[in-house]
Design a protein around this motif. Structure first.
Motif, PDB file in Angstrom:
ATOM      1  N   GLY A  64       0.853  -1.193   0.000  1.00  0.00           N
ATOM      2  CA  GLY A  64       0.000   0.000   0.000  1.00  0.00           C
ATOM      3  C   GLY A  64       0.873   1.221   0.000  1.00  0.00           C
ATOM      4  O   GLY A  64       2.095   1.128   0.242  1.00  0.00           O
ATOM      5  N   ARG A  65       0.275   2.364  -0.246  1.00  0.00           N
ATOM      6  CA  ARG A  65       1.022   3.622  -0.224  1.00  0.00           C
ATOM      7  C   ARG A  65       1.688   3.804   1.131  1.00  0.00           C
ATOM      8  O   ARG A  65       1.092   3.516   2.169  1.00  0.00           O
ATOM      9  CB  ARG A  65       0.082   4.804  -0.478  1.00  0.00           C
ATOM     10  CG  ARG A  65      -0.171   5.044  -1.954  1.00  0.00           C
ATOM     11  CD  ARG A  65      -0.774   6.412  -2.142  1.00  0.00           C
ATOM     12  NE  ARG A  65      -2.167   6.436  -1.722  1.00  0.00           N
ATOM     13  CZ  ARG A  65      -2.750   7.481  -1.124  1.00  0.00           C
ATOM     14  NH1 ARG A  65      -2.055   8.559  -0.852  1.00  0.00           N
ATOM     15  NH2 ARG A  65      -4.013   7.430  -0.788  1.00  0.00           N
ATOM     16  N   GLU A  66       2.919   4.254   1.109  1.00  0.00           N
ATOM     17  CA  GLU A  66       3.714   4.565   2.306  1.00  0.00           C
ATOM     18  C   GLU A  66       4.155   3.342   3.106  1.00  0.00           C
ATOM     19  O   GLU A  66       4.660   3.487   4.210  1.00  0.00           O
ATOM     20  CB  GLU A  66       2.994   5.591   3.202  1.00  0.00           C
ATOM     21  CG  GLU A  66       2.703   6.915   2.499  1.00  0.00           C
ATOM     22  CD  GLU A  66       3.919   7.549   1.851  1.00  0.00           C
ATOM     23  OE1 GLU A  66       4.949   7.680   2.524  1.00  0.00           O
ATOM     24  OE2 GLU A  66       3.827   7.892   0.651  1.00  0.00           O
ATOM     25  N   PHE A  67       3.955   2.137   2.564  1.00  0.00           N
ATOM     26  CA  PHE A  67       4.575   0.965   3.191  1.00  0.00           C
ATOM     27  C   PHE A  67       6.090   1.144   3.117  1.00  0.00           C
ATOM     28  O   PHE A  67       6.604   1.709   2.151  1.00  0.00           O
ATOM     29  CB  PHE A  67       4.205  -0.319   2.415  1.00  0.00           C
ATOM     30  CG  PHE A  67       2.900  -0.929   2.825  1.00  0.00           C
ATOM     31  CD1 PHE A  67       1.807  -0.142   3.150  1.00  0.00           C
ATOM     32  CD2 PHE A  67       2.758  -2.314   2.862  1.00  0.00           C
ATOM     33  CE1 PHE A  67       0.600  -0.717   3.519  1.00  0.00           C
ATOM     34  CE2 PHE A  67       1.560  -2.897   3.235  1.00  0.00           C
ATOM     35  CZ  PHE A  67       0.476  -2.096   3.568  1.00  0.00           C
ATOM     36  N   VAL A  68       6.786   0.645   4.130  1.00  0.00           N
ATOM     37  CA  VAL A  68       8.253   0.676   4.074  1.00  0.00           C
ATOM     38  C   VAL A  68       8.714  -0.690   3.612  1.00  0.00           C
ATOM     39  O   VAL A  68       8.385  -1.707   4.242  1.00  0.00           O
ATOM     40  CB  VAL A  68       8.857   0.968   5.466  1.00  0.00           C
ATOM     41  CG1 VAL A  68      10.364   1.151   5.362  1.00  0.00           C
ATOM     42  CG2 VAL A  68       8.224   2.204   6.068  1.00  0.00           C
ATOM     43  N   ILE A  69       9.415  -0.725   2.480  1.00  0.00           N
ATOM     44  CA  ILE A  69       9.840  -2.030   1.957  1.00  0.00           C
ATOM     45  C   ILE A  69      11.335  -2.033   1.663  1.00  0.00           C
ATOM     46  O   ILE A  69      11.966  -0.978   1.542  1.00  0.00           O
ATOM     47  CB  ILE A  69       9.062  -2.437   0.678  1.00  0.00           C
ATOM     48  CG1 ILE A  69       9.318  -1.449  -0.465  1.00  0.00           C
ATOM     49  CG2 ILE A  69       7.576  -2.541   0.958  1.00  0.00           C
ATOM     50  CD1 ILE A  69       8.774  -1.930  -1.810  1.00  0.00           C
ATOM     51  N   GLN A  70      11.836  -3.250   1.557  1.00  0.00           N
ATOM     52  CA  GLN A  70      13.231  -3.447   1.170  1.00  0.00           C
ATOM     53  C   GLN A  70      13.210  -4.353  -0.049  1.00  0.00           C
ATOM     54  O   GLN A  70      12.469  -5.344  -0.062  1.00  0.00           O
ATOM     55  CB  GLN A  70      13.970  -4.112   2.322  1.00  0.00           C
ATOM     56  CG  GLN A  70      15.434  -4.329   2.037  1.00  0.00           C
ATOM     57  CD  GLN A  70      16.079  -5.189   3.117  1.00  0.00           C
ATOM     58  OE1 GLN A  70      15.467  -6.159   3.593  1.00  0.00           O
ATOM     59  NE2 GLN A  70      17.284  -4.845   3.499  1.00  0.00           N
ATOM     60  N   VAL A  71      13.973  -3.990  -1.071  1.00  0.00           N
ATOM     61  CA  VAL A  71      14.015  -4.843  -2.266  1.00  0.00           C
ATOM     62  C   VAL A  71      15.462  -5.117  -2.659  1.00  0.00           C
ATOM     63  O   VAL A  71      16.346  -4.296  -2.449  1.00  0.00           O
ATOM     64  CB  VAL A  71      13.298  -4.201  -3.483  1.00  0.00           C
ATOM     65  CG1 VAL A  71      11.840  -3.932  -3.189  1.00  0.00           C
ATOM     66  CG2 VAL A  71      13.990  -2.928  -3.931  1.00  0.00           C
ATOM     67  N   THR A  72      15.646  -6.295  -3.235  1.00  0.00           N
ATOM     68  CA  THR A  72      16.950  -6.631  -3.811  1.00  0.00           C
ATOM     69  C   THR A  72      16.708  -6.922  -5.284  1.00  0.00           C
ATOM     70  O   THR A  72      15.648  -7.452  -5.648  1.00  0.00           O
ATOM     71  CB  THR A  72      17.523  -7.882  -3.110  1.00  0.00           C
ATOM     72  OG1 THR A  72      17.606  -7.559  -1.726  1.00  0.00           O
ATOM     73  CG2 THR A  72      18.911  -8.234  -3.608  1.00  0.00           C
ATOM     74  N   GLY A  73      17.643  -6.530  -6.111  1.00  0.00           N
ATOM     75  CA  GLY A  73      17.447  -6.778  -7.537  1.00  0.00           C
ATOM     76  C   GLY A  73      18.627  -6.271  -8.343  1.00  0.00           C
ATOM     77  O   GLY A  73      19.680  -5.949  -7.794  1.00  0.00           O
ATOM     78  N   LYS A  74      18.393  -6.189  -9.673  1.00  0.00           N
ATOM     79  CA  LYS A  74      19.456  -5.766 -10.601  1.00  0.00           C
ATOM     80  C   LYS A  74      19.048  -4.482 -11.287  1.00  0.00           C
ATOM     81  O   LYS A  74      17.890  -4.284 -11.637  1.00  0.00           O
ATOM     82  CB  LYS A  74      19.633  -6.852 -11.671  1.00  0.00           C
ATOM     83  CG  LYS A  74      20.621  -7.910 -11.281  1.00  0.00           C
ATOM     84  CD  LYS A  74      21.384  -8.424 -12.507  1.00  0.00           C
ATOM     85  CE  LYS A  74      22.593  -9.214 -12.081  1.00  0.00           C
ATOM     86  NZ  LYS A  74      22.256 -10.393 -11.262  1.00  0.00           N
ATOM     87  N   VAL A  75      20.047  -3.629 -11.519  1.00  0.00           N
ATOM     88  CA  VAL A  75      19.783  -2.375 -12.230  1.00  0.00           C
ATOM     89  C   VAL A  75      19.636  -2.679 -13.711  1.00  0.00           C
ATOM     90  O   VAL A  75      20.447  -3.403 -14.290  1.00  0.00           O
ATOM     91  CB  VAL A  75      20.929  -1.370 -12.001  1.00  0.00           C
ATOM     92  CG1 VAL A  75      20.634  -0.063 -12.725  1.00  0.00           C
ATOM     93  CG2 VAL A  75      21.163  -1.139 -10.521  1.00  0.00           C
ATOM     94  N   ASN A  76      18.575  -2.113 -14.292  1.00  0.00           N
ATOM     95  CA  ASN A  76      18.268  -2.388 -15.692  1.00  0.00           C
ATOM     96  C   ASN A  76      17.990  -1.065 -16.407  1.00  0.00           C
ATOM     97  O   ASN A  76      17.546  -0.095 -15.787  1.00  0.00           O
ATOM     98  CB  ASN A  76      17.008  -3.272 -15.718  1.00  0.00           C
ATOM     99  CG  ASN A  76      16.668  -3.726 -17.115  1.00  0.00           C
ATOM    100  OD1 ASN A  76      17.570  -4.015 -17.893  1.00  0.00           O
ATOM    101  ND2 ASN A  76      15.383  -3.752 -17.424  1.00  0.00           N
ATOM    102  N   GLU A  77      18.245  -1.002 -17.698  1.00  0.00           N
ATOM    103  CA  GLU A  77      17.929   0.217 -18.447  1.00  0.00           C
ATOM    104  C   GLU A  77      16.427   0.263 -18.711  1.00  0.00           C
ATOM    105  O   GLU A  77      15.837  -0.725 -19.151  1.00  0.00           O
ATOM    106  CB  GLU A  77      18.697   0.240 -19.768  1.00  0.00           C
ATOM    107  CG  GLU A  77      18.392   1.506 -20.567  1.00  0.00           C
ATOM    108  CD  GLU A  77      19.342   1.728 -21.724  1.00  0.00           C
ATOM    109  OE1 GLU A  77      20.216   0.877 -21.958  1.00  0.00           O
ATOM    110  OE2 GLU A  77      19.195   2.765 -22.397  1.00  0.00           O
ATOM    111  N   ARG A  78      15.814   1.395 -18.464  1.00  0.00           N
ATOM    112  CA  ARG A  78      14.372   1.506 -18.686  1.00  0.00           C
ATOM    113  C   ARG A  78      14.078   1.679 -20.155  1.00  0.00           C
ATOM    114  O   ARG A  78      14.772   2.425 -20.838  1.00  0.00           O
ATOM    115  CB  ARG A  78      13.853   2.749 -17.958  1.00  0.00           C
ATOM    116  CG  ARG A  78      13.115   2.441 -16.695  1.00  0.00           C
ATOM    117  CD  ARG A  78      12.904   3.689 -15.900  1.00  0.00           C
ATOM    118  NE  ARG A  78      11.601   4.298 -16.200  1.00  0.00           N
ATOM    119  CZ  ARG A  78      10.992   5.137 -15.364  1.00  0.00           C
ATOM    120  NH1 ARG A  78      11.557   5.454 -14.207  1.00  0.00           N
ATOM    121  NH2 ARG A  78       9.836   5.654 -15.668  1.00  0.00           N
TER     122      ARG A  78
END
Ligand code: ASP
Length: 609
Positions: A64-78
């Motif tokens: 939901g809006r304003e949830f605090v999350i942590q993500v792991t992933g790879k940087v990709n070109e948009r």
């Protein structure tokens, strides 16, 4: 580790890097089987891409809006780049995420143009502070703070803290008081400014002092005042007015350079108080534009005596001008085009209770050289032409004329000048014009008490050339109607204000540093020897132990930041401000205290009287 990077950091150069980000969910957009999430922190926004599998997980464990999350992933070109975002070229292909904390639905949107009204935003100020618009203001505030500190440090100033729990020593406003539990029946006061402490520090030999410090004044809150506000407070020993003006011109220019990247080269104009009142109608003139007041008629006791041009307007049978104490004109560039409806509307504007005029006269200076006025009945065209010329009007201009009692008319003219300039777009937020206003009167006359009050504060010294007048005359005002003839009305203060875009941003003075003169000053303000000793004995005493000549200045830090930020609303530049009734609506303060606390303080409330 919660994060490897911030949400404002990643660029194309980081392609394919494995990263961990943490922040708040700004938006969630589901596109069929995949989901885009904008993740926000103090540093910016980064787009996250949740693939099909993770999107299925999100269906079970929705964000939901304003949830605090942590993500792991790879940087990709948009593929779909966003040029408005520093991180707009990249996104993170999320491989793993966790919800660090949930959020209730925020009461307003955390966006630049939020849907939250003032009260709601103040109640949830901790959410409001997440908004970029507010964050930018606090960043600017910190930049101004840093620039001022850097400059003052380079100039050898020392930051010395002074106490908040002090003795009540009014400086013109009402004190906030704090009851003392250990000394029942006695009260501390919160400082209206560190004024007497910084003077004592000069006596102690710390010849360059500064502090960015809270001040407290229990005033009826006019719009955009805060009961607690911050000053850049400074004092120097062995200085004359000139030294202070140079030093602080240097400080403001350095702030401009560091904070705004503006190289403000011009030397600040110095305008006497009299000139400011005469040509702008107030002591903090906005000099970004002209439209100076033209004094067509003024009272005999005027603070300024000038050759009268009042013959032009009086004696034509127009009672309003004949009977008025003061007549003031303003030329509005290009105003001859105004329709009847527009001039009527300006007339209504000057009649508003806040402005308080009974009416307004206008002269249109048409581009074909003809003149048309609202008083054609009384003034032939030749005379209108002469009045317009005296008011400095050019063909195409509109001359607006106000008439009435001196003080009200001058004030109204000043307001009208600002209003017309606002309508003409002459008060640009990103243009800055500074000046010094000097040579203020030392005293003001308080009609209700028939006595003198200090215009700045009681520690301000008279101009050296006026000291003799002050010492050799009796301050008593024998005839209230003739107070202007009292020699004290002519005494000038060794004081100065720095004015920016029509706002007083700083003010100070050279101080009195001799006991006798300070006693004379207190006496002039109606304090007998006993009261002087009770309130200011410490200062008078200190002056007997080698007080050096000294002077200083204080800047209204909140206002300075607001103006530099292109706003006049100081609340927006304070992390946790009070509202216009002096309340902190988030804390719900002020509030009542426990009976136990009252008992400890030996205080009984007596509210109904
Ligand atoms: N203490 C003064 C004030 O707060 C400023 C000064 O005279 O330095 O206005």
């Amino acid at each position: 580790m919660y994060r490897t990077h911030t949400c404002g950091e990643l660029r194309l150069a980081d392609m394919a890097k494995a990263v961990t980000l943490a922040g708040w969910v700004q938006t969630i957009r589901k596109f069929g089987a995949i989901t885009f999430v904008d993740l926000r922190d103090r540093y910016g926004i980064t787009q996250l891409l949740f693939g099909e599998e993770l999107t299925r997980q999100l269906d079970e464990q929705p964000l939901g809006r304003e949830f605090v999350i942590q993500v792991t992933g790879k940087v990709n070109e948009r593929s779909n780049k966003n040029p408005n975002l520093a991180t707009g070229d990249v996104e993170i292909i999320v491989s793993d995420f966790s919800i660090l904390n949930r959020s209730a639905v925020p009461p307003f949107t955390i966006q630049d143009d939020t849907d939250g009204g003032d009260d709601l935003r103040m109640k949830y100020r901790f959410l409001d502070l997440r908004r970029n618009a507010v964050k930018k203001n606090l960043e600017l505030r910190y930049a101004v703070n840093r620039a001022a500190r850097n400059y003052l440090h380079q100039q050898g100033f020392m930051d010395i803290e002074t106490p908040f729990l002090i003795k009540s020593t009014p400086e013109g406003a009402r004190d906030f008081v704090v009851p003392s539990r250990m000394n029942p029946g006695q009260f501390y006061a919160l400082p209206q400014s560190p004024q007497t402490f910084k003077q004592l520090l000069m006596v102690s030999g710390y010849d360059r002092y500064y502090q960015i410090v809270k001040c407290f004044r229990d005033e009826d809150l006019r719009a955009d005042r805060q009961p607690e506000f911050t000053q850049i407070d400074c004092e120097m020993a062995f200085v004359e007015q000139e030294d202070i003006l140079e030093m602080f011109e240097g400080m403001i220019k350095s702030i401009f350079k560091e904070v705004k990247g503006i190289d403000y080269q011009e030397k600040l104009e110095r305008m006497t108080w009299e000139d400011a009142m005469w040509t702008y109608g107030n002591d903090k003139p906005d000099i970004r534009f002209g439209m100076q007041l033209c004094n067509l008629k003024f009272p005999a006791h005027s603070f300024r005596t000038r050759k009268s041009i009042s013959d032009l307007i009086t004696g034509a049978g127009f009672q309003v001008f004949d009977g008025a104490e003061t007549v003031i004109a303003i030329s509005v560039p290009g105003g001859s085009e105004y329709s009847r409806k527009q001039t009527d509307e300006i007339t209504e504007w000057v009649k508003r209770p806040q402005i308080g005029m009974k009416g307004m006269v206008y002269i249109k200076c048409n581009t074909d050289g003809s003149f048309k006025s609202s008083v054609d009945k009384f003034y032939p065209e030749e005379r209108l032409k002469a009045i317009a010329a005296a008011a400095g009007a050019k063909p195409g201009d509109l001359v607006l004329i106000l008439a009435g009692a001196e003080e009200r008319t001058r004030k109204a003219s000043s307001e009208l000048r600002l209003e017309m300039a606002t309508r003409l777009g002459l008060r640009k937020e990103d243009e800055f014009k500074l000046l010094w206003v000097i040579d203020f009167p030392l005293f003001e006359y308080a009609e209700d008490e028939n006595r003198w009050v200090a215009r700045h504060h009681p520690f301000t010294s008279p101009k050296p050339s006026d000291i003799e007048t002050m010492i050799s005359n009796d301050p008593e005002i024998k005839d209230a109607a003739k107070y202007l003839e009292h020699p004290y009305a002519q005494i000038k203060a060794n004081a100065y204000d720095m004015v920016m875009n029509g706002n007083e941003i700083g003010g100070g003075s050279i101080r009195i540093h001799q006991r006798e003169l300070q006693e004379k000053m207190f006496a002039a303000l109606g304090m007998d020897a006993e009261e002087q000793q009770h309130k200011f004995g410490f200062l008078l005493g200190a002056f007997e132990y080698g007080a050096p000549p000294h002077g200083g200045i204080a800047y209204g830090f909140d206002r300075l930041c607001a103006i530099l930020g292109g706003s006049e609303v100081i609340r927006d530049f304070i992390a946790f401000p009070k509202n216009n009734s002096g309340r902190d609506v988030m804390l719900d303060a002020p509030s009542s205290i426990d009976e136990k606390q009252l008992v400890e303080l030996q205080i009984k409330l007596n509210l109904n009287k």
